[in-house]
Design a protein around this motif. Structure first.
Motif, PDB file in Angstrom:
ATOM      1  N   GLY A 152       0.825  -1.200   0.000  1.00 35.86           N
ATOM      2  CA  GLY A 152       0.000   0.000   0.000  1.00 35.86           C
ATOM      3  C   GLY A 152       0.852   1.239   0.000  1.00 35.86           C
ATOM      4  O   GLY A 152       2.024   1.202   0.362  1.00 35.86           O
ATOM      5  N   HIS A 153       0.234   2.328  -0.458  1.00 34.95           N
ATOM      6  CA  HIS A 153       0.961   3.583  -0.405  1.00 34.95           C
ATOM      7  C   HIS A 153      -0.020   4.713  -0.202  1.00 34.95           C
ATOM      8  O   HIS A 153      -1.222   4.565  -0.459  1.00 34.95           O
ATOM      9  N   GLY A 154       0.474   5.813   0.275  1.00 30.62           N
ATOM     10  CA  GLY A 154      -0.396   6.963   0.466  1.00 30.62           C
ATOM     11  C   GLY A 154       0.425   8.227   0.458  1.00 30.62           C
ATOM     12  O   GLY A 154       1.641   8.187   0.653  1.00 30.62           O
ATOM     13  N   ALA A 155      -0.238   9.322   0.199  1.00 32.88           N
ATOM     14  CA  ALA A 155       0.442  10.608   0.223  1.00 32.88           C
ATOM     15  C   ALA A 155      -0.551  11.650   0.710  1.00 32.88           C
ATOM     16  O   ALA A 155      -1.727  11.604   0.360  1.00 32.88           O
ATOM     17  N   THR A 156      -0.088  12.551   1.539  1.00 35.62           N
ATOM     18  CA  THR A 156      -0.960  13.632   1.987  1.00 35.62           C
ATOM     19  C   THR A 156      -0.227  14.955   1.893  1.00 35.62           C
ATOM     20  O   THR A 156       0.998  15.000   1.902  1.00 35.62           O
ATOM     21  N   CYS A 157      -1.009  15.983   1.790  1.00 35.10           N
ATOM     22  CA  CYS A 157      -0.462  17.317   1.646  1.00 35.10           C
ATOM     23  C   CYS A 157      -1.378  18.209   2.478  1.00 35.10           C
ATOM     24  O   CYS A 157      -2.548  18.339   2.155  1.00 35.10           O
ATOM     25  N   THR A 158      -0.867  18.729   3.572  1.00 32.96           N
ATOM     26  CA  THR A 158      -1.744  19.458   4.482  1.00 32.96           C
ATOM     27  C   THR A 158      -1.137  20.794   4.897  1.00 32.96           C
ATOM     28  O   THR A 158       0.039  21.054   4.667  1.00 32.96           O
ATOM     29  N   GLU A 159      -1.974  21.591   5.503  1.00 33.63           N
ATOM     30  CA  GLU A 159      -1.488  22.830   6.108  1.00 33.63           C
ATOM     31  C   GLU A 159      -1.535  22.639   7.615  1.00 33.63           C
ATOM     32  O   GLU A 159      -2.084  21.664   8.098  1.00 33.63           O
ATOM     33  N   ILE A 160      -1.002  23.600   8.333  1.00 37.20           N
ATOM     34  CA  ILE A 160      -1.077  23.530   9.787  1.00 37.20           C
ATOM     35  C   ILE A 160      -2.539  23.587  10.204  1.00 37.20           C
ATOM     36  O   ILE A 160      -3.306  24.397   9.709  1.00 37.20           O
ATOM     37  N   ASP A 161      -2.913  22.685  11.085  1.00 38.36           N
ATOM     38  CA  ASP A 161      -4.293  22.547  11.514  1.00 38.36           C
ATOM     39  C   ASP A 161      -4.735  23.795  12.290  1.00 38.36           C
ATOM     40  O   ASP A 161      -4.179  24.130  13.331  1.00 38.36           O
ATOM     41  N   ALA A 162      -5.752  24.473  11.745  1.00 43.27           N
ATOM     42  CA  ALA A 162      -6.189  25.749  12.332  1.00 43.27           C
ATOM     43  C   ALA A 162      -6.741  25.562  13.740  1.00 43.27           C
ATOM     44  O   ALA A 162      -6.550  26.414  14.605  1.00 43.27           O
ATOM     45  N   ASP A 163      -7.413  24.441  13.976  1.00 41.31           N
ATOM     46  CA  ASP A 163      -7.978  24.207  15.310  1.00 41.31           C
ATOM     47  C   ASP A 163      -6.872  24.012  16.349  1.00 41.31           C
ATOM     48  O   ASP A 163      -6.951  24.529  17.457  1.00 41.31           O
ATOM     49  N   LEU A 164      -5.854  23.239  15.949  1.00 43.57           N
ATOM     50  CA  LEU A 164      -4.737  23.019  16.875  1.00 43.57           C
ATOM     51  C   LEU A 164      -4.001  24.326  17.145  1.00 43.57           C
ATOM     52  O   LEU A 164      -3.577  24.604  18.262  1.00 43.57           O
TER      53      LEU A 164
END
Ligand SMILES: Nc1ncnc2c1ncn2[C@@H]1O[C@H](COP(=O)(O)OP(=O)(O)OP(=O)(O)O)[C@@H](O)[C@H]1O
Ligand SMILES: [Mg+2]
Lengths: 440, 251
Positions: free
Chosen positions: A378-390
């Motif tokens: 399996g493989h995966g990739a994510t691209c996120t920004e800093i979590d605004a709630d945190l």
């Protein structure tokens, strides 16, 4: 061979530099022939452009407009203190130390206390000069353009062997130091082997000493061979402030029941390309690769893996995390090949990028080539920004936005850094990475 | 003194108005409770006090000790003494609880022009407060709130409050999810912070909590406004009558 295709300026420079330097590079006889062949192999295709699938996101032909001249022999005025200063926290690791300065092995700056019955260490230049026939087989002929260039130009490096069943007990720190005040190119080749049942923690640290020129080019190839039951933790770190180009290739071959944990920290080169090629050649082996890439400005960091499951019952894990600010570009290409015989392969890959700016870019290209039917991959990739709630949670506790962001970013890369088993090494690498983040 | 004047706030994303003209005054030294039906805007009010930017203030003002705070960033408000114990505390993987507490305490101390605590001073302070609140050493070592039970997270909120020593404490349903003993422990911890300089706003659904943290006033918030204000006996009345009078629906 027909090499009349239009050459770029850089390609012409490379040819000229080779013609000028080849007589003085270590080794004669088969070594010279090997270099000449590698040069021809390189010249036939030239620098890879984006039309070459593996170089899709890193058009080296376009990006490498000029190639600095090969580094001159180092002046010798470097001291252990200079090296320590450049290494920062990595220098404090309790380790055997091997130092290369501008691509040349320096016995005077190295300190290896392990017995010769545990570790065997030679400089590659010395070996190339002796040129024993068995050595020729160590140099792959089809490693791609960067490895061909390396073979043509390699000036030195280390040959390091951990003997059967031995364990040096502490890490071996291999320092690649640059001092040259002129932009220069270095080509280093390391040949590492861990014999049956041996253990090694190898840390490769790439540093520029105070006063080293900007815009240098490093091409470092490290070949690792693990015999049956051997275990190796291989860590590389580069925190650059000199706008350099860093081309690093690891070619690792695992025997039966071997285990290999690789980690790479790549921070702020102008351009880095990390190639990691893994070959499972014996059953029951384990691979755990991870890394952190940190880029800002217009920096470009490309990590390209090929994990070749040629035999059954092997396990591979990859986790790479990138933090990308400004207009930086991070690339992760991970190819897992499962050959028809490689039943019961267990392969998992993940790449994650944290984007600190809307103009940053993350390109991820996972590829599974599976020819066996009884496998888990399996493989995966994510691209996120800093979590605004945190972020709000932290700030509601009084933590200013910049500190909170740094904290959340540190926690993001923490998961990869934590994979480094050796505590001293883990802490040193963590400190380097955090240092980079806080500079933000 | 906390003064909320004709406060209107809406969800920034879609413009839905949640707070529709709140007027509320909590003098220093007092504890006020806010009760009200689900979805009436209690947490929204708490978030708006803390400065969450998911909400937009369209009218009105919030003054803390005479100074408007609505233009301040959340961390500035925290430095001014505002603290919100979240209804749903966040998990922060990879950040050790101690590291987080230390960053928070140093940040507010710096803004309050107090000197940073040394490591031993800090550890001593946190350990003492943690012991009072039944927060184990083991919890302090873990990443903040990660894998904590609902009740453990609430205790951690109160520990943070005890460490940061805010002057305006907003507790959003801190009692929900706590077992009977924990309600007592947390209430004792909160009550200890009661003092002439401190104002507290305690949001709860249960009269039980108010037996421990006895409020000076109880407000009913429904449909985005304070519908009724009374003494602590109002909580008991509500327990019997429900909110039908305020929502226009049968309980
Ligand atoms: N960020 C948001 N996005 C969408 N809707 C929201 C948002 N914040 C609040 N709401 C809505 O506003 C209303 C008030 O919510 P709020 O959380 O303030 O209620 P509450 O009084 O705290 O309820 P409870 O007693 O269940 O905790 C609800 O209808 C809720 O769905
Ligand atoms: Mg609520």
């Amino acid at each position: 061979m027909n090499v009349t295709t239009l050459r770029t300026k850089a390609e012409s420079q490379i040819r000229e530099q080779f013609d000028a330097a080849s007589a003085s590079l270590p080794g004669t006889g088969w070594v010279s022939a090997l270099r000449a062949r590698a040069m021809d192999t390189f010249a036939a295709e030239g620098l890879p452009s984006r039309r070459v699938e593996e170089w899709k996101y890193t058009d080296l032909r376009d990006r490498l407009r000029e190639v600095p001249a090969p580094a001159a022999a180092s002046p010798g005025s470097v001291t252990v203190a200079d090296i320590d200063a450049a290494l920062g926290p990595v220098g404090a690791i309790d380790a055997e130390r091997i130092v290369l300065v501008d691509g040349v092995y320096r016995a005077d700056l190295s300190k290896v206390t392990a017995e010769a019955t545990v570790i065997e260490l030679m400089s590659l230049a010395a070996m190339l000069t002796k040129a024993p026939a068995w050595l020729e087989g160590k140099f792959a002929s089809d490693g791609g353009p960067v490895v061909s260039l390396n073979t043509a130009f390699m000036s030195d490096g280390v040959m390091l062997k951990v003997r059967k069943g031995q364990d040096p007990g502490r890490p071996v720190l291999l320092v690649h130091a640059r001092t040259s005040a002129e932009p220069s190119a270095i080509a280093v080749r390391n040949v590492i082997s861990v014999e049956v049942g041996g253990k090694l923690t190898l840390v490769e640290a790439h540093v520029a000493l105070d006063g080293a020129a900007r815009g240098a080019l490093a091409n470092v190839v490290t070949d690792v061979t693990l015999a049956d039951g051997a275990a190796c933790d291989h860590i590389k770190c580069l925190v650059d402030t000199t706008s350099s180009t860093h081309l690093a290739t690891w070619n690792t071959k695992l025997g039966k029941d071997a285990s290999y944990s690789g980690f790479q920290l790549t921070a702020s080169p102008a351009l880095a390309r990390n190639d990691i090629n893994i070959m499972f050649a014996g059953e029951g082996s384990k691979l755990d690769l991870s890394g952190v890439f940190l880029a800002r400005g217009s920096e470009h960091i490309d990590t390209t893996l090929v994990v070749d499951h040629a035999v059954p019952h092997c396990e591979s894990r990859e986790l790479f995390k990138g933090v990308l600010a400004d207009r930086a570009h991070g690339i992760f290409q991970g190819k897992i090949i499962v050959r028809p015989d490689a039943q019961k392969t267990d392969g998992k890959q993940m790449s994650q990028a944290l984007m600190l700016s809307p103009d940053a870019q993350f390109s991820s290209k996972p590829e599974l080539e599976i020819y066996a039917d009884d496998v888990v991959c399996g493989h995966g990739a994510t691209c996120t920004e800093i979590d605004a709630d945190l972020l709000f949670y932290c700030r509601s506790r009084g933590i200013p936005s910049d500190v909170a962001r740094a904290m959340l970013t540190e926690s993001f890369i923490g998961e990869a850094v934590e994979k480094i088993e050796n505590e001293d090494v883990r802490e040193a690498i963590g400190t380097l990475a955090i240092g980079w983040l806080r500079d933000e | 003194m906390l003064e909320i004047k004709n406060l209107h706030a809406r969800i920034a994303d879609d413009g839905t108005e949640i707070l529709r003209g709140i007027d509320l005054v909590v003098p220093r030294g007092e504890v006020h409770a806010i009760m009200g039906p689900n979805g009436s805007g209690k947490s929204t009010l708490a978030y708006v006090l803390a400065g969450r930017d998911d909400y937009e203030i369209t009218e009105g003002d919030i003054l803390w000790n005479g100074e408007s705070i609505i233009e301040m960033e959340p961390d500035e408000r925290a430095a001014k003494g505002v603290f919100l114990a979240f209804q749903y505390p966040m998990e922060i993987p990879g950040v050790a609880t101690m590291t987080f507490l230390r960053a928070a305490l140093n940040s507010v101390r710096k803004k309050r022009e107090l000197k940073e605590l040394t490591t031993p001073e800090f550890l001593k302070l946190v350990r003492a407060k943690a012991a009072e609140l039944g927060v184990s050493d083991e919890m302090l070592k873990r990443p903040l709130n990660v894998g904590f039970s609902g009740g453990e997270k609430k205790r951690m909120e109160i520990l943070q409050m005890a460490v940061l020593e805010p002057t305006l404490c907003v507790l959003d349903e801190t009692d929900s999810g706590l077992d009977i003993d924990a309600i007592r422990i947390v209430s004792e911890g909160t009550t200890k912070l009661r003092g002439p300089d401190r104002a507290m706003l305690v949001i709860t659904h249960y009269q039980r909590l108010l037996n421990y943290i006895v409020p000076d006033k109880v407000h009913v918030l429904a449909k985005g406004r304070i519908q009724k204000t009374g003494g602590k006996e109002l909580a008991l009345e509500l327990e019997k009558s429900g909110y039908a009078d305020f929502t226009g629906k049968a309980a």
